[in-house]
Design a protein around this motif. Sequence first.
Motif, PDB file in Angstrom:
ATOM      1  N   TYR A  17       0.816  -1.190   0.085  1.00 22.23           N
ATOM      2  CA  TYR A  17      -0.021  -0.017  -0.147  1.00 22.23           C
ATOM      3  C   TYR A  17       0.839   1.178   0.074  1.00 22.23           C
ATOM      4  O   TYR A  17       2.070   1.341   0.489  1.00 22.23           O
ATOM      5  N   GLU A  66      -5.299   1.880  -4.300  1.00 19.56           N
ATOM      6  CA  GLU A  66      -5.132   2.860  -3.381  1.00 19.56           C
ATOM      7  C   GLU A  66      -4.032   3.610  -4.016  1.00 19.56           C
ATOM      8  O   GLU A  66      -3.966   4.891  -4.055  1.00 19.56           O
ATOM      9  N   ARG A  69      -5.421   6.111  -6.668  1.00 20.28           N
ATOM     10  CA  ARG A  69      -6.320   6.890  -5.968  1.00 20.28           C
ATOM     11  C   ARG A  69      -5.229   8.058  -5.469  1.00 20.28           C
ATOM     12  O   ARG A  69      -5.443   9.170  -5.526  1.00 20.28           O
TER      13      ARG A  69
ATOM     14  N   GLY B  30     -13.595  -1.535  12.872  1.00 17.24           N
ATOM     15  CA  GLY B  30     -13.182  -2.178  11.596  1.00 17.24           C
ATOM     16  C   GLY B  30     -14.000  -3.566  11.261  1.00 17.24           C
ATOM     17  O   GLY B  30     -14.540  -4.073  10.591  1.00 17.24           O
ATOM     18  N   TYR B  31     -13.558  -4.429  12.440  1.00 13.85           N
ATOM     19  CA  TYR B  31     -14.139  -5.854  12.288  1.00 13.85           C
ATOM     20  C   TYR B  31     -15.441  -6.157  12.646  1.00 13.85           C
ATOM     21  O   TYR B  31     -16.135  -6.865  11.821  1.00 13.85           O
ATOM     22  N   ASN B  46     -18.846 -10.415   1.208  1.00 11.16           N
ATOM     23  CA  ASN B  46     -17.986 -10.795   2.130  1.00 11.16           C
ATOM     24  C   ASN B  46     -16.703 -10.130   1.847  1.00 11.16           C
ATOM     25  O   ASN B  46     -15.682 -10.323   1.232  1.00 11.16           O
ATOM     26  N   LEU B  47     -16.687  -8.869   2.736  1.00 10.06           N
ATOM     27  CA  LEU B  47     -15.491  -7.879   2.363  1.00 10.06           C
ATOM     28  C   LEU B  47     -14.144  -8.334   3.027  1.00 10.06           C
ATOM     29  O   LEU B  47     -14.120  -9.056   4.116  1.00 10.06           O
ATOM     30  N   SER B  48     -13.125  -8.195   2.351  1.00 12.55           N
ATOM     31  CA  SER B  48     -11.675  -8.489   2.910  1.00 12.55           C
ATOM     32  C   SER B  48     -11.261  -7.345   3.579  1.00 12.55           C
ATOM     33  O   SER B  48     -11.910  -6.314   3.466  1.00 12.55           O
ATOM     34  N   THR B  49     -10.161  -7.449   4.426  1.00 11.73           N
ATOM     35  CA  THR B  49      -9.755  -6.229   5.324  1.00 11.73           C
ATOM     36  C   THR B  49      -9.350  -5.276   4.278  1.00 11.73           C
ATOM     37  O   THR B  49      -9.567  -3.996   4.709  1.00 11.73           O
ATOM     38  N   GLY B  50      -8.461  -5.647   3.111  1.00 12.31           N
ATOM     39  CA  GLY B  50      -8.065  -4.575   2.296  1.00 12.31           C
ATOM     40  C   GLY B  50      -9.069  -3.751   1.644  1.00 12.31           C
ATOM     41  O   GLY B  50      -9.036  -2.640   1.352  1.00 12.31           O
ATOM     42  N   THR B  51     -10.246  -4.622   1.227  1.00 14.58           N
ATOM     43  CA  THR B  51     -11.387  -3.989   0.353  1.00 14.58           C
ATOM     44  C   THR B  51     -12.103  -2.927   1.609  1.00 14.58           C
ATOM     45  O   THR B  51     -12.437  -1.908   1.031  1.00 14.58           O
ATOM     46  N   TYR B  53     -11.104  -1.575   4.102  1.00 18.58           N
ATOM     47  CA  TYR B  53     -10.174  -0.177   4.501  1.00 18.58           C
ATOM     48  C   TYR B  53      -9.861   0.895   3.249  1.00 18.58           C
ATOM     49  O   TYR B  53     -10.030   2.004   3.490  1.00 18.58           O
ATOM     50  N   GLY B  54      -9.897   0.362   2.188  1.00 17.23           N
ATOM     51  CA  GLY B  54     -10.053   0.977   0.970  1.00 17.23           C
ATOM     52  C   GLY B  54     -11.280   1.881   0.694  1.00 17.23           C
ATOM     53  O   GLY B  54     -11.247   2.893   0.651  1.00 17.23           O
ATOM     54  N   LEU B  56     -13.276   2.450   3.381  1.00 15.39           N
ATOM     55  CA  LEU B  56     -13.440   3.423   4.544  1.00 15.39           C
ATOM     56  C   LEU B  56     -12.561   4.712   4.185  1.00 15.39           C
ATOM     57  O   LEU B  56     -13.040   5.766   4.529  1.00 15.39           O
ATOM     58  N   SER B  57     -11.512   4.312   3.563  1.00 16.44           N
ATOM     59  CA  SER B  57     -10.522   5.541   3.284  1.00 16.44           C
ATOM     60  C   SER B  57     -11.044   6.595   2.468  1.00 16.44           C
ATOM     61  O   SER B  57     -10.974   7.826   2.624  1.00 16.44           O
ATOM     62  N   ARG B  58     -11.842   6.006   1.453  1.00 12.09           N
ATOM     63  CA  ARG B  58     -12.585   6.826   0.603  1.00 12.09           C
ATOM     64  C   ARG B  58     -13.680   7.470   1.082  1.00 12.09           C
ATOM     65  O   ARG B  58     -14.124   8.780   0.925  1.00 12.09           O
TER      66      ARG B  58
END
Lengths: 200, 116
Positions: A17, A66, A69, B30-31, B46-51, B53-54, B56-58
């Motif tokens: 990332y 990411e 973006r 998050g969890y 079924n979201l992965s951690t990466g998806t 947080y991507g 959430l950041s947006r």
Amino acid sequence: MNAPLALRCYALLLHLYPAPFRTTFGCEMSEVFGLGLDEAVRRGGWMLIAFWLHESLSLIPAALAEHSRAWRQRRRDPAFLAYIDLLAARWIARVVSLLICGIMLSGLGTLAQPIASPTNLLQLFGLGGLLLAWRWERLGGIVISLSGLLNSLIMFGLMLLVIPSSPIIGVLCALTWGGPFLIFGWLFIKIGRRARQRAA
Amino acid sequence: MTTIQTQDELPLTESTFFILLSLAGGPRHGYAILKDVQTLSDGRVNLSTGTLYGALSRLLEQGWIARLDSSPAPEEARPRKEYILSDLGRRILNAETARLSSLAERARLRLAGGEA
């Protein structure tokens, strides 16, 4: 794979990332991954494999998204655009000046005059400036400009002596010999100034 | 943001919709969002951690959600981050829910043989 090792692997994968994203969300992501891993370990067997596959396969596209973006955001930043302009100008000047060096060096050997003639030495002085400008842009630029100016003046004077009736030929010869040096000298001085302003 | 501007943000992706919907119930970390999205979508999303947080950041960047420090549990060394729906996020979620309801209503009418 045991849980601490899996967590360390995940922390390493997070380096895919962009750094600012990792700084903001890295710890949380590791924490959430750890909780998911605990649950998958409790359920055991295929669930653990499915969890690993799901997490690792989605990590690369998510990291790429990411980066994309972050790149789009940086492209909106005028300071970053100015930096890209500076970088492009610097590399264009370097590559084209190298080509000019090559052309001029190959031309020196074919001239009817001795290699150590004043004009040849001035050309070599200018070529040295072009190489100097790779490391010290302002100093190189000054050397190149000086060489270009002297080359133009000497060539103009010589042509006036040979063909006094046609000063236009003198001007053309002066521009041909000194012009490229004057252009690159000015360009490198400008790039050096921009780089200093940016650093300040 | 006006109603017209809110409409410009629609339709939402399924994962965005479920994340906002999860936060409509109150602040979550998050969890908890991950598990809630799974429950709300009947296990379909079924979201992965990466998806997660991507997304959430947006959403943070768009101002649809906010991030807060929750008070840490006694066994935790540092405060957990929680996410909360902002007023703008709630307006957008309401607009999307209304849009989906209207779509479903039209479909129901058409399938029942009435005018849509």
